[in-house]
Enzyme design. Structure first.
Site, PDB file in Angstrom:
ATOM      1  CE  LYS A   1     -31.106 -93.169  20.090  1.00  0.00           C
ATOM      2  NZ  LYS A   1     -29.900 -93.284  19.263  1.00  0.00           N
TER       3      LYS A   1
ATOM      4  CD  GLN B   1     -26.247 -93.302  19.870  1.00  0.00           C
ATOM      5  OE1 GLN B   1     -27.331 -93.809  20.156  1.00  0.00           O
ATOM      6  NE2 GLN B   1     -26.142 -92.218  19.130  1.00  0.00           N
TER       7      GLN B   1
ATOM      8  CG  ASP C   1     -30.393 -96.499  14.108  1.00  0.00           C
ATOM      9  OD1 ASP C   1     -31.280 -95.707  14.470  1.00  0.00           O
ATOM     10  OD2 ASP C   1     -29.272 -96.574  14.634  1.00  0.00           O
TER      11      ASP C   1
END
Ligand code: NAP
Length: 283
Positions: free
Chosen positions: A53, A97, A120
């Site tokens: 990422k 994460q 997200d």
């Protein structure tokens, strides 16, 4: 193979190039888009995901801030760090994460992220906005799947779509997006009786289960669009999806590979959400 391959790597590359143009335009106006990536603990898979990422950001003109914390980090400290990032004007998107260590409540973590920075798309607000047809961030994996379906040229209106899996991050938002595109949607799960009875009627199948060979050739309508979200290991330890690719690609019209399908698109859509967050802040 009769099915056309939907190349996630190629599509993700194109999307990253578009993001880079938008990022350059924002930067030229003095607002470099910024993504904060927070990793707690040393889970090897999470470390790989996070490094990808960060690399994607570098190649797309998005500034990334990587925060790494030990697995012992107290929940309160993580929430405090998220609060700081919420207040940081140079940060437009925040990603923690998952999974976080067991002593940390993931729902509290997601809820702590400013909804305007929830790139997200995991928060209850984002999920509610999606379900209500209001603007918000779409969960990256289903968003990427929709982009892949778009490339087939198949108009979803009136088509029957079957989503296998009902997780909050993949299956449910996937079903919502297909519904928004006017497909008739069936959601299957571990309690579904006779899965193939549903999939055999489907013009589009999205498999998001996490179990190899969940979808085999005999379960697929000829010409169907098959999107494979699953990430599993086969007996040789190689990455594979939920779909029996060799068999299903003889029957389907379009199919995504694993690897090189949904995975790179998920990462690309994170960049899209980040750039959207920055553009909303600096219209
Ligand atoms: P999850 O939370 O474990 O959900 C799996 C879903 O599959 C559940 O809804 C479960 O039903 C359903 N299921 C289990 N066995 C089934 C069966 N025999 N028949 C029908 N449905 C069944 O997983 P997830 O987070 O949604 O992820 C799914 C897969 O996608 C995993 O392999 C994951 O690694 C992968 N993934 C890939 C990406 C990517 O970028 N490529 C991103 C996210 C996830 P119940 O609800 O009844 O338990």
């Amino acid at each position: 193979m009769t099915a056309q391959l939907i190349d996630g790597n190629a599509l993700a590359k194109k999307i990253r190039a578009e993001v880079a143009e938008r990022a350059a335009a924002l930067t030229a106006r003095g607002h470099t888009p910024g993504l904060a990536v927070v990793l707690v603990g040393d889970d090897p898979a999470s470390q790989v995901y996070v490094s990808h990422k960060v690399k994607d950001c570098e190649t797309s003109g998005v500034r990334s801030v990587l925060d790494r914390f030990p697995a012992s980090m107290p929940e309160a400290d993580l929430l405090k760090r998220i609060d700081e990032l919420n207040r940081d004007d140079s940060i437009h998107g925040i990603l923690v994460q998952m999974p976080v260590p067991k002593h940390i409540d993931p729902q509290k973590v997601i809820a702590a992220i400013d909804p305007l920075k929830d790139v997200d798309g995991f928060s209850i607000l984002s999920a509610g906005a999606l379900a209500s047809g209001l603007p918000g961030f779409k969960s990256c994996t289903p968003y990427g799947c929709m982009k892949m379906i778009e490339t087939t040229g198949v108009n979803l209106k009136g088509k029957h779509a079957v989503v296998i899996g009902r997780s909050n991050t993949v299956g449910k938002p996937m079903a919502q997006l297909l519904l928004q595109a006017n497909a008739t949607v069936t959601i299957c799960h571990s309690g579904t009786v006779d899965l193939c009875q549903h999939t055999r009627q489907a013009d589009v199948v999205v498999a998001a289960v996490g179990r190899r060979n969940t979808l085999t050739a005999d379960m697929v309508k000829p010409g169907a669009v098959i999107i494979d979200v699953g990430m599993n290991r086969n007996d040789e330890g190689k990455l594979c999806g939920d779909v029996d690719f060799a068999g299903v690609s003889q029957v389907a019209g379009f199919i995504t590979p694993v690897p090189g399908g949904v995975g790179p698109m998920t990462r690309a859509m994170l960049l899209v959400n980040t750039i959207e967050a920055a553009e909303r802040k600096h219209p």
